[in-house]
Scaffold this active site. Sequence first.
Site, mmCIF file in Angstrom:
data_model
loop_
_atom_site.group_PDB
_atom_site.id
_atom_site.type_symbol
_atom_site.label_atom_id
_atom_site.label_comp_id
_atom_site.label_asym_id
_atom_site.label_seq_id
_atom_site.Cartn_x
_atom_site.Cartn_y
_atom_site.Cartn_z
ATOM 1 C CD1 TRP A 116 1.079 -0.121 2.861
ATOM 2 C CD2 TRP A 116 -0.724 0.717 3.903
ATOM 3 N NE1 TRP A 116 1.196 0.169 4.062
ATOM 4 C CE2 TRP A 116 0.280 0.871 4.697
ATOM 5 C CE3 TRP A 116 -2.176 1.333 3.981
ATOM 6 C CZ2 TRP A 116 -0.115 1.223 5.947
ATOM 7 C CZ3 TRP A 116 -2.224 1.938 5.278
ATOM 8 C CH2 TRP A 116 -1.388 1.950 6.303
ATOM 9 C CD GLU A 173 1.435 -5.140 8.407
ATOM 10 O OE1 GLU A 173 1.298 -5.442 7.294
ATOM 11 O OE2 GLU A 173 2.860 -4.800 8.985
#
Length: 790
Positions: free
Chosen positions: A347, A486
């Site tokens: 990203w 994450e």
Amino acid sequence: MSRWSLVYEGVDAERTGLREALCTLGNGVFATRGANPESRSDGEHRPGTYIAGCFDRAVSVVNGREIENEDMVNAPNWLPLTFHTGDGVWFCGPGSDERIELDMRRGLLTRSFEAGPPGRRTGVVQRRLVSMADPHLAALETTFVPRDWSGALTVRSALDGEVANTGVARYRGLASRHLVPGGTGTDTEEITWLRCATARSRIGIALAARTRVSSGPSPTHANVNARDARIGIDLSLDVIEGVPVTVEKTVALHTSRDHAIEEPLQAARTSLARAGGFDALLERHTTAWHHLWRACALDIGDEEDQRILDLHLFHLFQTLSPHTADLDAGVPARGLHGEAYRGHVFWDELFVLPFLDLRLPEISRGALRYRARRLPAARDEARACGVRGALFPWQSGSDGREESQSVHLNPRSGRWVPDRSRSQRHIGLAIGMNVWRHYQATGDLEFLCDVGAELLLEIARAFSDLAVHDKALDRYRVRGVMGPDEYHDGLPDRKEPGLDDNAYTNVLTSWLLSRALDVLRELPGARARDLCERLGLAPEEMERFETVSRRLYVPFHDGVISQFAGYGDLAELDWDGYRERYGDIRRLDRVLEAEGDTCNRYRASKQADVLMLFFLLSREEVMGRLHHMGYEVDPDLIPRTVEYYMRRTSHGSTLSSVVHSWVSARMDRRTSWRFFREALRSDIDDVQGGTTAEGVHLGAMVGTIDLLTRCATGMEVRDGVLYLDPLLPEELPELAFEVRYRGHWGVGVRIRGDRVTVSVPVSREAPITVQVRGDRAVVPPGGSWTSPPR
């Protein structure tokens, strides 16, 4: 060192990989690490050449399971060049008095050293470039000066296809060979060639090299040493003490993916035949770099910080240049600088494209077209998940399928653990935001009509369908995803992977659904009608966009936005205790896994998650979005939320410092500057301990520039107005840069204190509208305007 140079003196084996990464030369088509020409991959040295978009797959066995990974291929090494001085012992480095200088202004790497014992001392100076003007050419010039001897000098120049992807230690037990030899040969006494293909993707690669003496005695003879995947030519020279001899090696690299060629080897031969000598190549190359710096440089006044910012810009252009715009290549997280993350596209374009949108928008369009070409694969993923539209992969490579690993190695414990990062569906939201930002910055309606609107609408459809109505809450919920954090890939008391109602995902979903409706209003009526018919986008689905955007669920706890539903029930981590025991806990997930524990149990984040909302959207936009979603929140919600998560983040990603600097810029300027400095030095100081050697962190590099040019200036583009609301860090007395805006090349912005001067170059374009805080002006071509004092 000057502003434009990065200098290394002496030999530091522990930082060789870092130096090689930071001295990478490229042009957006391919890049070559700053390894010494005589070096081979040995753990300390990691020579590598990487071609944009060139991937190949291989199968490895891990824990008894077959695992398939796709890698950005380490292409044949064009650099090899060594020598001996009559004793038959080839120089293998290092020399004494080693000095390496990266000239960022010209894209030139110069190395000087002394080699050989007394009686055979030889001074060597090497200059290297990867041409920004001729994107298939590279060159290495080596000048030898015999210090205290005369006699035979033999120079060996080679092309090496016997290479593998061995640049990342934790991958070395996996399949690493991706090249199949295709033969070698010579055309003349000066020209050698090599061709090969990637093993499964069958991308043809060809190199042709011309090695010749440009200054000094002609070779007495030349010998060729050839194998299927390596070819070298030995030039024997009679040299005289004190008299320089210069050998030029010029290389052309082509692949079967190139445009306007018949086949790669013939194309390489043709490019090489057109190439002039080193000085001629350097002149054209320097001119191309001059144009890039003129369009994109910024001036801040402080020489040391200026050098690092220039370094960051320099490495952006190694990976993404005007040449990239016509390629089918995305924005690799680690540039074309190494093999970390296998060269995949994540990203990071979210941090990179805003800068390019206002300088080199054609590169941004190329990156967005990379995504648009992979819509079929994203639609397949959406159908597999039972929704309409398109779901993009967290890691993308050649064809748009999900490239995230199913397991990854924890080097601290030595265990392979499940990798659930493919649940980061928010990648699609990032792509949709990039489409909208590009349109706002450029006003490029043609792009929107061509691919932009379809891309954004298909992503919006998928997120609309992922949102499921909860009758008890009377709100829509998005389940089973991961946020940017994450560390959290599930709840501690639940076997199923993923989280529910990640606030970042849900708020941006609401934002994107509103933008999807805006896009349909922006399109010409006939185009909107045709696109809706082709996509099967009915009025009922558009009504759902509006409904879902207003009723998505956002969890709260303790007066702040919850990172996800249930976050407030997690345990607090003993941060001080872990720092005392382990020191650096940036990778807290690895620490806890090695202890048999998991981050899923704690209020601890790897990087900004909720805070990403305040990075991407202004304070007014966040508050307005929450109000749109039916939440009445007090004005202190944002500072409370920022302070809460700042105390619970380990900064295991270089992007985290960028985001934290941004969100604190107008609340705590000292903290913001500290985070900016951390982000600024993250690669040059290798703060994560060895990761930069595997490839630079491109998003963080460009993020530091964006912090100054957008965050500190408050620069936004909305509805055809260029907004500025500057609040420069106290450490920066002034800031100056140019942007390309609405057809105007080189709109100048200069900020001193709270005064802003905007200058528009002479052209036939329309005047631009500028607003600085509450003051608005229309500035015509050839004019300038300075805002009144605050």
